[in-house]
Design a protein around this motif. Sequence first.
Motif, PDB file in Angstrom:
ATOM      1  N   PRO A   5      36.160 -29.388 -11.983  1.00 25.00           N
ATOM      2  CA  PRO A   5      37.500 -29.365 -11.394  1.00 25.00           C
ATOM      3  C   PRO A   5      37.523 -30.040 -10.034  1.00 25.00           C
ATOM      4  N   ASP A   6      38.591 -30.755  -9.761  1.00 25.47           N
ATOM      5  CA  ASP A   6      38.714 -31.446  -8.478  1.00 25.47           C
ATOM      6  C   ASP A   6      38.968 -30.406  -7.386  1.00 25.47           C
ATOM      7  N   PRO A   7      38.138 -30.365  -6.352  1.00 26.44           N
ATOM      8  CA  PRO A   7      38.326 -29.351  -5.293  1.00 26.44           C
ATOM      9  C   PRO A   7      39.657 -29.486  -4.574  1.00 26.44           C
ATOM     10  N   ARG A  16      51.533 -25.560  -8.210  1.00 27.68           N
ATOM     11  CA  ARG A  16      50.417 -25.640  -9.146  1.00 27.68           C
ATOM     12  C   ARG A  16      50.411 -27.026  -9.784  1.00 27.68           C
ATOM     13  N   VAL A  17      49.296 -27.371 -10.402  1.00 32.53           N
ATOM     14  CA  VAL A  17      49.148 -28.646 -11.100  1.00 32.53           C
ATOM     15  C   VAL A  17      48.816 -28.364 -12.563  1.00 32.53           C
ATOM     16  N   GLU A  18      49.560 -28.994 -13.463  1.00 30.42           N
ATOM     17  CA  GLU A  18      49.314 -28.865 -14.893  1.00 30.42           C
ATOM     18  C   GLU A  18      49.029 -30.252 -15.464  1.00 30.42           C
ATOM     19  N   PRO A  41      51.034 -26.233   5.499  1.00 31.19           N
ATOM     20  CA  PRO A  41      49.786 -26.522   4.768  1.00 31.19           C
ATOM     21  C   PRO A  41      50.044 -27.112   3.389  1.00 31.19           C
ATOM     22  N   GLN A  42      51.145 -26.722   2.774  1.00 28.81           N
ATOM     23  CA  GLN A  42      51.469 -27.218   1.439  1.00 28.81           C
ATOM     24  C   GLN A  42      51.668 -28.732   1.433  1.00 28.81           C
ATOM     25  N   ARG A  43      52.183 -29.277   2.516  1.00 31.28           N
ATOM     26  CA  ARG A  43      52.421 -30.725   2.582  1.00 31.28           C
ATOM     27  C   ARG A  43      51.104 -31.491   2.512  1.00 31.28           C
ATOM     28  N   ASP A  44      50.081 -30.985   3.207  1.00 32.23           N
ATOM     29  CA  ASP A  44      48.759 -31.601   3.116  1.00 32.23           C
ATOM     30  C   ASP A  44      48.237 -31.529   1.688  1.00 32.23           C
ATOM     31  N   GLN A  45      48.407 -30.371   1.075  1.00 32.15           N
ATOM     32  CA  GLN A  45      47.876 -30.163  -0.263  1.00 32.15           C
ATOM     33  C   GLN A  45      48.626 -30.999  -1.298  1.00 32.15           C
ATOM     34  N   LEU A  46      49.916 -31.187  -1.110  1.00 28.68           N
ATOM     35  CA  LEU A  46      50.660 -32.042  -2.028  1.00 28.68           C
ATOM     36  C   LEU A  46      50.119 -33.471  -1.982  1.00 28.68           C
ATOM     37  N   ARG A  47      49.829 -33.952  -0.788  1.00 29.72           N
ATOM     38  CA  ARG A  47      49.225 -35.283  -0.663  1.00 29.72           C
ATOM     39  C   ARG A  47      47.900 -35.342  -1.413  1.00 29.72           C
ATOM     40  N   ALA A  49      46.955 -33.552  -3.882  1.00 28.38           N
ATOM     41  CA  ALA A  49      47.188 -33.458  -5.325  1.00 28.38           C
ATOM     42  C   ALA A  49      47.563 -34.813  -5.904  1.00 28.38           C
ATOM     43  N   PHE A  50      48.460 -35.530  -5.226  1.00 27.49           N
ATOM     44  CA  PHE A  50      48.828 -36.864  -5.707  1.00 27.49           C
ATOM     45  C   PHE A  50      47.622 -37.794  -5.705  1.00 27.49           C
ATOM     46  N   GLU A  51      46.798 -37.715  -4.671  1.00 22.90           N
ATOM     47  CA  GLU A  51      45.621 -38.572  -4.595  1.00 22.90           C
ATOM     48  C   GLU A  51      44.633 -38.258  -5.713  1.00 22.90           C
TER      49      GLU A  51
END
Length: 265
Positions: A5-7, A16-18, A41-47, A49-51
Amino acid sequence: MTDQPDPRLARLDGFRVEIDADRARADIVLARPPMNTISMPQRDQLRHAFEALDEDGRVRVIVLRADGEHFSSGGYIRGFLEASPEHVSKLAWNIAAPARCSKPVIAANRGYTFGVGFEISLACDFRIVSETCQYALPEQKLGQIPGSGGSARLQKIVGITRTKDIVMRSRRISARQALDWGIATECVPDDGLEAAVDALVDELRAFAPLAQRTAKRLLNETEDALLTTAIELEGHCYSRLRQSDDFREGVEAFHEKRKPNFTGS
């Protein structure tokens, strides 16, 4: 792609990501109902996730959607006061992640799509809206302006007059008006939103991956270019794609009256 799994997709804050590998589709789902507010913090994580999904070979198309009747009411307001200047300076970079992603990104918007929720949708390639959708950049009511690219992206789409009307008056835009103004790609009944997104995903993944990535990058990078420059760059991209296996396959499939089998090379 390894089976590990990608950390970057672990311990996600408010979403979440599906991944549906059979359909070459990934969904990033805002999951903090009822309003799906987006934390700092979610904004960092969204970036991140897209990457991560951009690098995932199983994924051809990414969908950004939300649980519940509202896409997002915007950011967590108190978080703006608590965030450091260094963190705030990264807001626009994080929210621009869908635009930087090489793969097609679809935003599925229903209900309130305000503030950063609107801004990240504007960074996507396609915006499918339900008739309940309302777009707004309400930052003026807080004594602020949009800080994640919203006013800049919107001005490119609808012009300065309409952007001033939306930004300086914190005006809400209905789904139908968003379609008329070219903000939304398609407007559908609320109970038809998922079906419309599914159909677009299937349509997009039927095209050649390399040609799609090339088209997205070319259009993004020539948005501010002179017409002569844009035409020249288009010609260079066209010439490169002529050497691709997918172009040869597309031409042969056309002449043989069959469905092409694109491989992305």
